[in-house]
Design a protein around this motif. Structure first.
Motif, PDB file in Angstrom:
ATOM      1  N   ILE A 220       5.472  -0.286  13.359  1.00  0.00           N
ATOM      2  CA  ILE A 220       4.561   0.431  12.463  1.00  0.00           C
ATOM      3  C   ILE A 220       5.264   0.742  11.146  1.00  0.00           C
ATOM      4  CG2 ILE A 220       3.159   2.526  12.162  1.00  0.00           C
ATOM      5  CD1 ILE A 220       2.142   0.662  14.421  1.00  0.00           C
ATOM      6  N   ALA A 221       4.590   0.496  10.032  1.00  0.00           N
ATOM      7  CA  ALA A 221       5.118   0.822   8.703  1.00  0.00           C
ATOM      8  C   ALA A 221       4.519   2.134   8.223  1.00  0.00           C
ATOM      9  CB  ALA A 221       4.769  -0.276   7.709  1.00  0.00           C
ATOM     10  N   VAL A 222       5.340   2.993   7.665  1.00  0.00           N
ATOM     11  CA  VAL A 222       4.883   4.180   6.939  1.00  0.00           C
ATOM     12  C   VAL A 222       5.080   3.848   5.462  1.00  0.00           C
ATOM     13  CG1 VAL A 222       5.283   6.622   6.448  1.00  0.00           C
ATOM     14  CG2 VAL A 222       5.511   5.772   8.793  1.00  0.00           C
ATOM     15  N   ILE A 223       3.979   3.678   4.734  1.00  0.00           N
ATOM     16  CA  ILE A 223       4.031   3.217   3.342  1.00  0.00           C
ATOM     17  C   ILE A 223       3.753   4.374   2.396  1.00  0.00           C
ATOM     18  CG2 ILE A 223       3.011   1.642   1.647  1.00  0.00           C
ATOM     19  CD1 ILE A 223       2.334  -0.228   4.021  1.00  0.00           C
ATOM     20  N   MET A 224       4.709   4.648   1.522  1.00  0.00           N
ATOM     21  CA  MET A 224       4.543   5.678   0.492  1.00  0.00           C
ATOM     22  C   MET A 224       3.752   5.097  -0.675  1.00  0.00           C
ATOM     23  SD  MET A 224       8.076   7.806   0.401  1.00  0.00           S
ATOM     24  CE  MET A 224       9.255   6.498   0.740  1.00  0.00           C
ATOM     25  N   SER A 225       2.746   5.828  -1.126  1.00  0.00           N
ATOM     26  CA  SER A 225       1.767   5.291  -2.067  1.00  0.00           C
ATOM     27  C   SER A 225       2.089   5.493  -3.532  1.00  0.00           C
ATOM     28  CB  SER A 225       0.415   5.949  -1.810  1.00  0.00           C
ATOM     29  OG  SER A 225       0.467   7.315  -2.213  1.00  0.00           O
ATOM     30  N   THR A 226       3.137   6.182  -3.838  1.00  0.00           N
ATOM     31  CA  THR A 226       3.411   6.478  -5.238  1.00  0.00           C
ATOM     32  C   THR A 226       4.882   6.232  -5.546  1.00  0.00           C
ATOM     33  OG1 THR A 226       3.320   8.195  -6.962  1.00  0.00           O
ATOM     34  CG2 THR A 226       3.664   8.943  -4.716  1.00  0.00           C
ATOM     35  N   THR A 227       5.140   5.890  -6.791  1.00  0.00           N
ATOM     36  CA  THR A 227       6.508   5.607  -7.219  1.00  0.00           C
ATOM     37  C   THR A 227       6.982   6.584  -8.290  1.00  0.00           C
ATOM     38  OG1 THR A 227       5.671   4.001  -8.841  1.00  0.00           O
ATOM     39  CG2 THR A 227       6.319   3.136  -6.674  1.00  0.00           C
ATOM     40  N   ARG A 228       6.199   7.599  -8.577  1.00  0.00           N
ATOM     41  CA  ARG A 228       6.566   8.565  -9.618  1.00  0.00           C
ATOM     42  C   ARG A 228       7.905   9.231  -9.314  1.00  0.00           C
ATOM     43  NH1 ARG A 228       2.145  12.819  -9.765  1.00  0.00           N
ATOM     44  NH2 ARG A 228       3.615  13.786 -11.187  1.00  0.00           N
TER      45      ARG A 228
ATOM     46  N   ILE B 271      -6.771   6.644  -4.910  1.00  0.00           N
ATOM     47  CA  ILE B 271      -5.382   6.366  -4.550  1.00  0.00           C
ATOM     48  C   ILE B 271      -4.586   6.025  -5.816  1.00  0.00           C
ATOM     49  CG2 ILE B 271      -6.024   5.583  -2.246  1.00  0.00           C
ATOM     50  CD1 ILE B 271      -5.538   2.687  -3.218  1.00  0.00           C
ATOM     51  N   PRO B 272      -3.272   6.149  -5.761  1.00  0.00           N
ATOM     52  CA  PRO B 272      -2.449   5.729  -6.892  1.00  0.00           C
ATOM     53  C   PRO B 272      -2.593   4.235  -7.171  1.00  0.00           C
ATOM     54  CG  PRO B 272      -1.202   7.152  -5.425  1.00  0.00           C
ATOM     55  CD  PRO B 272      -2.484   6.812  -4.715  1.00  0.00           C
ATOM     56  N   ALA B 273      -2.520   3.866  -8.442  1.00  0.00           N
ATOM     57  CA  ALA B 273      -2.690   2.463  -8.851  1.00  0.00           C
ATOM     58  C   ALA B 273      -1.665   1.549  -8.195  1.00  0.00           C
ATOM     59  CB  ALA B 273      -2.602   2.350 -10.371  1.00  0.00           C
ATOM     60  N   VAL B 274      -0.450   2.040  -7.997  1.00  0.00           N
ATOM     61  CA  VAL B 274       0.594   1.189  -7.410  1.00  0.00           C
ATOM     62  C   VAL B 274       0.250   0.817  -5.966  1.00  0.00           C
ATOM     63  CG1 VAL B 274       2.110   3.076  -6.636  1.00  0.00           C
ATOM     64  CG2 VAL B 274       3.102   0.882  -7.259  1.00  0.00           C
TER      65      VAL B 274
END
Length: 193
Positions: A6-14, A91-94
Motif C-alpha cells: 500500500i502506498a501513502v501518497i502526500m498530495s502537496t509539495t509546498r 485537491i492540490p494541482a500537483v
C-alpha cells in the motif's frame, strides 16, 4: 494473496505543508496493523512538469523520464491512501497532475483518503474520489478527516494527531475497507489475466 503493498501518497509539495504529519501518522497506524506493507510516497521526489504529453499513457508512451519513473512506482502497489490538503475546495494541482500522468497503473485498485482543512478536506476528498472512479479505482466509503479547530491546533500548536477523539476509529474502518477491496480486486485482477 501475500501481504498487500500500500502506498501513502502526500498530495502537496509546498515547503510549509502540513502533509508530513498526517501522512506519517496514517503510515505508522497502517504498519502497526501488521497485515500490509506500507510505503510513504512524497510527490517532491517526482517533480513532473504540468501534463503535456500527446495523450494518456493508456494510449501513448510517456516521454517525460520523471513521469515514467512515477508510473513504475505507482504500478508497484496494490492500493493507495491519498493524504490530501484542500486547496480552494479541491485537491492540490500537483496531485491532479500526478494522477493524470498514470492510467493503467491505477486501474482496478482501491483508494482511501485522508483529508485535512477547514471542513476536514471533505470537498477535496469528494473530488478525489470522482477522479479515482475515472481512473478505474475503487474508493473506500470511509475516510479520515482532520477538520476545523483540530486541524488548526495540529498545524499551529503542534497537537498530536492521535489525540483527536475520532481519528483512530475512522482510520480503523477506512483501513479495514481498504484491505477488503485490496484483496477482492487483487483476486479479480488475477482471475482476468
Amino acid at each position: 494473496m501475500a501481504r498487500p503493498n500500500i502506498a501513502v501518497i502526500m498530495s502537496t509539495t509546498r515547503a510549509t505543508r502540513f502533509a508530513d504529519k498526517p501522512a506519517r501518522w496514517i503510515h505508522d497506524f497502517a504498519v502497526a496493523r501488521g497485515d500490509m506493507d506500507v510505503e510513504l510516497i512524497d510527490l517532491r521526489d517526482y517533480p513532473m512538469p504540468f501534463f503535456d504529453e500527446a495523450a494518456s499513457n493508456a494510449w501513448v508512451p510517456t516521454q517525460n523520464e520523471v513521469a515514467v519513473r512515477w508510473q513504475k512506482k505507482v504500478a508497484e502497489f496494490d492500493g493507495y491512501i491519498f493524504v490530501t490538503a484542500e486547496y480552494n475546495r479541491s485537491i492540490p494541482a500537483v496531485l491532479k497532475n500526478a494522477l493524470d500522468y498514470a492510467y493503467p497503473e491505477w486501474n482496478r485498485k482501491p483508494a482511501a483518503c485522508l483529508g485535512y482543512g477547514s471542513v476536514g478536506g471533505a470537498r477535496a476528498v469528494e473530488q478525489l474520489r470522482l477522479m479515482c472512479v475515472e481512473l478505474q479505482m475503487a474508493p473506500t466509503r470511509t475516510g479520515v478527516h482532520i477538520q476545523g479547530g483540530d486541524f488548526y491546533e495540529a498545524l499551529l500548536q503542534g497537537r498530536d494527531i492521535e489525540t483527536l477523539p475520532y481519528i483512530g476509529e475512522n482510520a480503523v474502518t477506512m483501513l479495514d475497507e481498504l484491505m477488503w477491496w485490496t484483496k477482492a480486486l487483487a483476486a479479480a485482477r488475477a482471475s482476468s489475466d
